[in-house]
Design an enzyme around this catalytic site. Structure first.
Site, PDB file in Angstrom:
ATOM      1  N   GLU A 121     -31.709 -17.968   2.618  1.00  0.00           N
ATOM      2  CA  GLU A 121     -31.947 -17.285   1.560  1.00  0.00           C
ATOM      3  C   GLU A 121     -30.408 -17.486   0.607  1.00  0.00           C
ATOM      4  O   GLU A 121     -29.546 -17.224   1.355  1.00  0.00           O
ATOM      5  CB  GLU A 121     -32.217 -15.918   1.326  1.00  0.00           C
ATOM      6  CG  GLU A 121     -33.632 -15.788   1.959  1.00  0.00           C
ATOM      7  CD  GLU A 121     -34.151 -14.312   1.832  1.00  0.00           C
ATOM      8  OE1 GLU A 121     -35.405 -14.300   1.286  1.00  0.00           O
ATOM      9  OE2 GLU A 121     -33.924 -13.343   2.297  1.00  0.00           O
ATOM     10  N   CYS A 134     -24.011 -15.549  -3.612  1.00  0.00           N
ATOM     11  CA  CYS A 134     -24.033 -15.054  -2.280  1.00  0.00           C
ATOM     12  C   CYS A 134     -24.782 -16.185  -1.308  1.00  0.00           C
ATOM     13  O   CYS A 134     -25.668 -16.464  -1.567  1.00  0.00           O
ATOM     14  CB  CYS A 134     -24.558 -13.781  -2.159  1.00  0.00           C
ATOM     15  SG  CYS A 134     -24.426 -13.073  -0.528  1.00  0.00           S
ATOM     16  N   CYS A 141     -28.933 -14.592  12.785  1.00  0.00           N
ATOM     17  CA  CYS A 141     -27.400 -14.025  13.132  1.00  0.00           C
ATOM     18  C   CYS A 141     -27.681 -13.661  14.532  1.00  0.00           C
ATOM     19  O   CYS A 141     -28.694 -12.890  15.114  1.00  0.00           O
ATOM     20  CB  CYS A 141     -26.947 -12.848  12.397  1.00  0.00           C
ATOM     21  SG  CYS A 141     -25.393 -12.345  12.414  1.00  0.00           S
ATOM     22  N   CYS A 145     -26.132  -5.952  13.971  1.00  0.00           N
ATOM     23  CA  CYS A 145     -25.759  -4.644  13.301  1.00  0.00           C
ATOM     24  C   CYS A 145     -26.894  -3.808  12.822  1.00  0.00           C
ATOM     25  O   CYS A 145     -27.873  -4.057  12.651  1.00  0.00           O
ATOM     26  CB  CYS A 145     -24.689  -4.872  12.252  1.00  0.00           C
ATOM     27  SG  CYS A 145     -23.402  -6.011  12.378  1.00  0.00           S
ATOM     28  N   CYS A 148     -28.337  -3.943   9.498  1.00  0.00           N
ATOM     29  CA  CYS A 148     -28.630  -4.966   8.671  1.00  0.00           C
ATOM     30  C   CYS A 148     -29.899  -5.837   9.080  1.00  0.00           C
ATOM     31  O   CYS A 148     -30.369  -6.145  10.360  1.00  0.00           O
ATOM     32  CB  CYS A 148     -27.685  -6.050   9.219  1.00  0.00           C
ATOM     33  SG  CYS A 148     -27.806  -7.767   8.331  1.00  0.00           S
ATOM     34  N   CYS A 380     -27.226  -6.729  -0.285  1.00  0.00           N
ATOM     35  CA  CYS A 380     -26.516  -6.710   0.849  1.00  0.00           C
ATOM     36  C   CYS A 380     -27.086  -6.461   2.062  1.00  0.00           C
ATOM     37  O   CYS A 380     -27.866  -5.410   2.197  1.00  0.00           O
ATOM     38  CB  CYS A 380     -25.173  -6.031   0.922  1.00  0.00           C
ATOM     39  SG  CYS A 380     -24.128  -6.393  -0.422  1.00  0.00           S
TER      40      CYS A 380
END
Ligand code: SAH
Ligand code: SF4
Length: 410
Positions: A121, A134, A141, A145, A148, A380
Site C-alpha cells: 500500500e 508515504c 514486516c 509492534c 501496528c 499511520c
C-alpha cells in the site's frame, strides 16, 4: 552495483523468460539502465548521452512508453520496446478519503517461486502547502509492534529498489504530477493545488532499515537532480530503532530521520516495540545523538503513538522531554489509529492535549500529528495488504472504531 530488479537479473542471465514476458524499467537505477542499454547494443561512447535522455523521460517527464521519446533514435526506441516496458505496478484499488488522502493497493509481478503476487500500500496526503507520499519498503514486516496493523502481517519479502521508486511514479501518474499533465477540466483527476508530491516518507509497510540496500538505491533515484529531484531533506526514513544501521544510513543516504519511540522506559518499550529488547533506549539515543548532519536545521523526529492508559501519562510526557534533552528534535504525537482486532485504544483527546501541552512548554512546536485517511484505513499503522483482508466481523469493528475516532477528532 545497485541491486537489480530480480526480473532483470533473471533476464540478464538467461535471456527473456518467454516471448510474452517483458520486464519493466520503471524505477531502474543509473547502473542498471547502463547495463540494459549495453545489452541491447548501445556503444560505450554513446552511453552517457543515452542514459541522460532516458533518465529525463523516465523521471523528469514520467514517460510510460518508449514511443513518446522524441529525441531518442527510432531504432533504439523499438529495441527497448521489444525487450522492456515502462509499466507501473498494477493498481488493485484506489481509495479516496473524505480528507483528500488517497491510498493505492498495488500488486507486484510474481517473482521466482512466489505462488501469488505480493501487494503493498502507498498513501498520498495533500496538505495546504505540501503533499506527502508515504511509501512501503517491505511486503509485511518481521517486527510485531503491538499497536501496528502491518505488524500482524508476516514478512513476505523485501521490495526491490525499482518497486520502491515505482510507488512514486505511480502516484505521480495518478494525481497528474508530471509536467504537462491534464487539468481536471480536461480529464485530469486531481485539482492543481493538491497535486504536488513535495515530500517522501518511508513510513508505509515494513522496516526500511531491514531492506537497507534497496531503500538506499531507491532514494538515490528519488533524489537524483536530473529526474525526480526530491531533495534528501524532504525524504524521511522512519525506523523502529535498528541501531547498527542508523549511523550507516546517515552517512550513506543522508535523509532526514524519524524514530518510532513510543515509550520512554525499556520495560514498556520492550512490550510495544519488541525490537527494543535487542536495541534498548539508551543505545538508540546514543545513535541519534551521533546521527550525521544533526543540527537545529536538521532535527530528528521522534514519533510517539498515544495509547490510552499505556504511555500517555504526564509523567511519561516529562520523562520524554528529559530523554530528548540536548538532541535537536521534533516530537510527533500520533493519535493511535485503530484497526480490526487491536487491543489498544487511542488516548482521550483531553489527555492528548494535556500531554501535548507539557511537550509544547518544553519548546517543541505543534507536536500532534493530525490523523489523515482513517476512513480508508490509510493512516499511520493501518496499512496491511494481506489479501485475506477484512472479514465481515472485522469490517464491522473498523466501522465502529472509525465513528468513535471521528467524534473524537472534532
Ligand atoms: N516500520 C517503520 C516505518 C513504518 S510505521 C517504523 O516503525 O518506524 C510509521 C509510523 O506509524 C511509526 O512511527 C509507527 O510506529 C506508527 N504506527 C504504527 N501503528 C500505528 C497505529 N496504529 N497508530 C498510529 N501510529 C502507528
Ligand atoms: Fe513494522 Fe514499523 Fe509496524 Fe513496527 S511499527 S510492526 S516496525 S511497520
Amino acid at each position: 552495483m545497485q541491486t537489480m530488479d530480480t526480473n532483470l537479473e533473471v533476464e540478464a542471465r538467461r535471456g527473456p523468460l518467454s516471448a510474452a514476458f517483458k520486464p519493466s524499467l520503471a524505477g531502474i537505477g543509473r547502473h542498471e539502465l547502463a547495463a540494459v542499454l549495453k545489452r541491447i547494443g548501445v556503444a560505450d561512447r554513446q552511453l552517457p548521452m543515452r542514459i541522460g535522455q532516458l533518465w529525463s523521460w523516465l523521471y523528469a517527464r514520467g514517460a510510460t512508453s518508449f514511443d513518446c521519446m522524441s529525441d531518442v533514435a527510432k531504432e533504439l526506441r523499438s529495441a527497448l520496446a521489444q525487450a522492456y516496458t515502462l509499466e507501473r505496478p498494477q493498481t488493485v484499488s484506489e481509495q479516496l478519503s473524505v480528507d483528500g488522502t488517497r491510498k493505492w493497493l498495488l500488486r507486484l509481478p510474481i517473482r521466482g517461486h512466489e505462488k501469488r503476487a505480493p501487494e503493498i500500500e502507498t498513501v498520498y496526503i495533500p496538505e495546504a502547502n505540501r503533499g506527502t507520499l508515504c511509501i512501503s519498503s517491505q511486503v509485511g514486516c518481521t517486527l510485531s509492534c503491538s499497536f501496528c496493523h502491518t505488524g500482524t502481517q508476516r514478512l513476505v519479502r523485501n521490495l526491490e529498489a525499482p518497486e520502491i521508486v515505482a510507488q512514486i511514479l505511480l502516484a505521480r501518474d495518478r494525481i497528474g504530477d508530471w509536467p504537462g499533465a491534464l487539468a481536471p477540466r480536461d480529464g485530469g483527476l486531481v485539482p492543481e493545488g493538491e497535486r504536488k508530491i513535495t515530500n517522501i516518507v518511508l513510513m508505509g509497510m515494513g522496516e526500511p532499515l531491514y531492506n537497507f540496500d534497496n531503500v538506499k538505491a531507491a532514494m538515490a533515484v528519488t533524489a537524483d537532480g536530473a529526474g525526480l529531484a526530491l531533495s534528501r531533506r524532504r525524504i524521511t526514513l522512519s525506523t523502529s530503532g535498528v541501531v547498527p544501521e542508523i549511523p550507516r544510513w546517515g552517512k550513506e543516504a543522508g535523509t532526514m530521520l524519524a524514530i518510532s519511540l513510543h515509550a520512554v522506559r525499556d520495560e514498556l518499550r520492550d512490550r510495544l516495540v519488541p525490537l527494543n529488547k535487542k536495541y534498548p533506549i539508551a543505545e538508540l539515543m546514543a545513535a541519534c545523538r551521533a546521527y550525521p548532519g544533526l543540527s537545529n536545521a536538521r532535527r530528528i523526529t521522534f514519533e510517539y503513538v498515544m495509547l490510552k492508559g499505556v504511555n500517555d501519562s504526564l509523567a511519561d510526557a516529562r520523562a520524554l522531554i528529559r530523554l530528548l534533552a540536548g538532541i535537536p528534535a521534533k516530537i510527533n504525537l500520533i493519535p493511535f489509529n485503530p484497526w480490526p482486532g487491536t487491543a489498544h485504544e487511542c488516548s482521550d483527546w483531553e489527555q492528548i492535549e494535556r500531554f501535548a501541552e507539557v511537550v509544547n512548554r518544553a519548546g517543541y512546536a505543534s507536536p500532534v500529528r493530525a490523523p489523515r485517511g482513517r476512513d480508508i484505513m490509510a493512516a499511520c499503522g493501518q496499512l496491511r495488504s494481506n489479501s485475506l483482508k477484512l472479514s465481515a466481523r472485522e469490517r464491522k469493528l473498523t466501522g465502529g472504531s472509525e465513528r468513535a475516532v471521528r467524534r473524537q477528532d472534532t
